[in-house]
Design a protein around this motif. Structure first.
Motif, PDB file in Angstrom:
ATOM      1  N   ALA A  69      80.912  51.666  53.954  1.00  0.00           N
ATOM      2  CA  ALA A  69      82.127  52.463  54.197  1.00  0.00           C
ATOM      3  C   ALA A  69      82.540  53.189  52.923  1.00  0.00           C
ATOM      4  O   ALA A  69      82.988  54.337  52.973  1.00  0.00           O
ATOM      5  CB  ALA A  69      83.252  51.565  54.703  1.00  0.00           C
ATOM      6  N   GLY A  70      82.384  52.528  51.782  1.00  0.00           N
ATOM      7  CA  GLY A  70      82.694  53.169  50.506  1.00  0.00           C
ATOM      8  C   GLY A  70      81.768  54.341  50.203  1.00  0.00           C
ATOM      9  O   GLY A  70      82.192  55.352  49.638  1.00  0.00           O
ATOM     10  N   LEU A  71      80.504  54.220  50.588  1.00  0.00           N
ATOM     11  CA  LEU A  71      79.561  55.314  50.386  1.00  0.00           C
ATOM     12  C   LEU A  71      79.837  56.475  51.341  1.00  0.00           C
ATOM     13  O   LEU A  71      79.578  57.637  51.018  1.00  0.00           O
ATOM     14  CB  LEU A  71      78.117  54.815  50.573  1.00  0.00           C
ATOM     15  CG  LEU A  71      77.621  53.819  49.518  1.00  0.00           C
ATOM     16  CD1 LEU A  71      76.266  53.258  49.925  1.00  0.00           C
ATOM     17  CD2 LEU A  71      77.542  54.454  48.142  1.00  0.00           C
ATOM     18  N   ILE A  72      80.363  56.172  52.518  1.00  0.00           N
ATOM     19  CA  ILE A  72      80.702  57.202  53.502  1.00  0.00           C
ATOM     20  C   ILE A  72      81.947  57.973  53.069  1.00  0.00           C
ATOM     21  O   ILE A  72      82.053  59.180  53.292  1.00  0.00           O
ATOM     22  CB  ILE A  72      80.924  56.565  54.898  1.00  0.00           C
ATOM     23  CG1 ILE A  72      79.594  56.067  55.469  1.00  0.00           C
ATOM     24  CG2 ILE A  72      81.610  57.534  55.858  1.00  0.00           C
ATOM     25  CD1 ILE A  72      79.738  55.230  56.729  1.00  0.00           C
TER      26      ILE A  72
ATOM     27  N   PRO B  10      83.361  59.506  50.471  1.00  0.00           N
ATOM     28  CA  PRO B  10      83.387  60.851  49.868  1.00  0.00           C
ATOM     29  C   PRO B  10      82.973  61.964  50.830  1.00  0.00           C
ATOM     30  O   PRO B  10      83.312  63.124  50.619  1.00  0.00           O
ATOM     31  CB  PRO B  10      82.387  60.757  48.713  1.00  0.00           C
ATOM     32  CG  PRO B  10      82.150  59.317  48.481  1.00  0.00           C
ATOM     33  CD  PRO B  10      82.470  58.606  49.761  1.00  0.00           C
ATOM     34  N   HIS B  11      82.252  61.617  51.880  1.00  0.00           N
ATOM     35  CA  HIS B  11      81.780  62.603  52.855  1.00  0.00           C
ATOM     36  C   HIS B  11      82.708  62.697  54.070  1.00  0.00           C
ATOM     37  O   HIS B  11      82.535  63.575  54.904  1.00  0.00           O
ATOM     38  CB  HIS B  11      80.378  62.230  53.343  1.00  0.00           C
ATOM     39  CG  HIS B  11      79.385  62.067  52.231  1.00  0.00           C
ATOM     40  ND1 HIS B  11      78.836  63.134  51.565  1.00  0.00           N
ATOM     41  CD2 HIS B  11      78.871  60.959  51.651  1.00  0.00           C
ATOM     42  CE1 HIS B  11      78.005  62.686  50.638  1.00  0.00           C
ATOM     43  NE2 HIS B  11      78.015  61.366  50.675  1.00  0.00           N
ATOM     44  N   ASN B  12      83.666  61.790  54.163  1.00  0.00           N
ATOM     45  CA  ASN B  12      84.550  61.688  55.333  1.00  0.00           C
ATOM     46  C   ASN B  12      85.741  62.626  55.156  1.00  0.00           C
ATOM     47  O   ASN B  12      86.864  62.208  54.894  1.00  0.00           O
ATOM     48  CB  ASN B  12      85.002  60.234  55.495  1.00  0.00           C
ATOM     49  CG  ASN B  12      85.769  59.984  56.756  1.00  0.00           C
ATOM     50  OD1 ASN B  12      86.008  60.874  57.559  1.00  0.00           O
ATOM     51  ND2 ASN B  12      86.185  58.738  56.933  1.00  0.00           N
TER      52      ASN B  12
ATOM     53  N   GLU C  63      81.387  63.897  62.375  1.00  0.00           N
ATOM     54  CA  GLU C  63      80.908  65.277  62.404  1.00  0.00           C
ATOM     55  C   GLU C  63      80.045  65.602  61.186  1.00  0.00           C
ATOM     56  O   GLU C  63      80.132  66.683  60.605  1.00  0.00           O
ATOM     57  CB  GLU C  63      82.075  66.256  62.537  1.00  0.00           C
ATOM     58  CG  GLU C  63      82.850  66.062  63.831  1.00  0.00           C
ATOM     59  CD  GLU C  63      84.017  67.014  63.995  1.00  0.00           C
ATOM     60  OE1 GLU C  63      84.192  67.932  63.171  1.00  0.00           O
ATOM     61  OE2 GLU C  63      84.775  66.828  64.964  1.00  0.00           O
ATOM     62  N   PHE C  64      79.174  64.658  60.795  1.00  0.00           N
ATOM     63  CA  PHE C  64      78.247  64.875  59.691  1.00  0.00           C
ATOM     64  C   PHE C  64      77.092  65.748  60.167  1.00  0.00           C
ATOM     65  O   PHE C  64      76.543  65.527  61.244  1.00  0.00           O
ATOM     66  CB  PHE C  64      77.662  63.549  59.191  1.00  0.00           C
ATOM     67  CG  PHE C  64      78.591  62.713  58.353  1.00  0.00           C
ATOM     68  CD1 PHE C  64      79.891  63.084  58.098  1.00  0.00           C
ATOM     69  CD2 PHE C  64      78.134  61.534  57.801  1.00  0.00           C
ATOM     70  CE1 PHE C  64      80.735  62.301  57.327  1.00  0.00           C
ATOM     71  CE2 PHE C  64      78.955  60.737  57.015  1.00  0.00           C
ATOM     72  CZ  PHE C  64      80.253  61.122  56.780  1.00  0.00           C
ATOM     73  N   ASP C  65      76.705  66.701  59.341  1.00  0.00           N
ATOM     74  CA  ASP C  65      75.490  67.460  59.633  1.00  0.00           C
ATOM     75  C   ASP C  65      74.303  66.719  59.020  1.00  0.00           C
ATOM     76  O   ASP C  65      74.470  65.697  58.341  1.00  0.00           O
ATOM     77  CB  ASP C  65      75.603  68.895  59.121  1.00  0.00           C
ATOM     78  CG  ASP C  65      75.818  68.987  57.612  1.00  0.00           C
ATOM     79  OD1 ASP C  65      75.525  68.023  56.877  1.00  0.00           O
ATOM     80  OD2 ASP C  65      76.277  70.050  57.161  1.00  0.00           O
ATOM     81  N   SER C  66      73.102  67.225  59.258  1.00  0.00           N
ATOM     82  CA  SER C  66      71.899  66.513  58.808  1.00  0.00           C
ATOM     83  C   SER C  66      71.836  66.403  57.283  1.00  0.00           C
ATOM     84  O   SER C  66      71.366  65.394  56.756  1.00  0.00           O
ATOM     85  CB  SER C  66      70.643  67.191  59.344  1.00  0.00           C
ATOM     86  OG  SER C  66      70.586  68.539  58.930  1.00  0.00           O
TER      87      SER C  66
ATOM     88  N   LEU D 297      73.924  60.699  52.369  1.00  0.00           N
ATOM     89  CA  LEU D 297      74.377  59.323  52.560  1.00  0.00           C
ATOM     90  C   LEU D 297      73.203  58.349  52.500  1.00  0.00           C
ATOM     91  O   LEU D 297      73.286  57.303  51.849  1.00  0.00           O
ATOM     92  CB  LEU D 297      75.123  59.190  53.891  1.00  0.00           C
ATOM     93  CG  LEU D 297      75.637  57.801  54.241  1.00  0.00           C
ATOM     94  CD1 LEU D 297      76.601  57.283  53.183  1.00  0.00           C
ATOM     95  CD2 LEU D 297      76.297  57.829  55.606  1.00  0.00           C
ATOM     96  N   VAL D 298      72.106  58.698  53.148  1.00  0.00           N
ATOM     97  CA  VAL D 298      70.911  57.846  53.109  1.00  0.00           C
ATOM     98  C   VAL D 298      70.426  57.698  51.668  1.00  0.00           C
ATOM     99  O   VAL D 298      70.085  56.594  51.228  1.00  0.00           O
ATOM    100  CB  VAL D 298      69.796  58.409  54.027  1.00  0.00           C
ATOM    101  CG1 VAL D 298      68.464  57.726  53.775  1.00  0.00           C
ATOM    102  CG2 VAL D 298      70.207  58.254  55.480  1.00  0.00           C
TER     103      VAL D 298
END
Length: 64
Positions: free
Chosen positions: A12-15, A17-19, A36-39, A45-46
């Motif tokens: 969740a912490g890694l997500i 910054p992108h959220n 609504e993340f794009d590829s 994230l990966v």
């Protein structure tokens, strides 16, 4: 070995910054539908997860 709650908290912490929409992240949260993340965002994230745990996630496993 870390427990499930600790691993989820780190993911969740890694997500975070992108959220950009501030969606509450839960175990059932969908990258595409809820966040609504794009590829490209998913690949970022990966890469962050791979760096965090020093692992390699095969590309054929990503849809799962």
């Amino acid at each position: 070995m870390a427990d499930r709650a600790a691993i989820f908290a780190r993911i969740a912490g890694l997500i975070e910054p992108h959220n950009k929409k501030g969606v509450a992240v839960a175990e059932g949260t969908s990258f595409a539908d809820d966040l609504e993340f794009d590829s490209l965002t998913v690949m970022d994230l990966v890469a962050a997860m791979e760096d965090e745990w020093d692992i390699v996630i095969p590309l054929n496993m990503l849809p799962e």
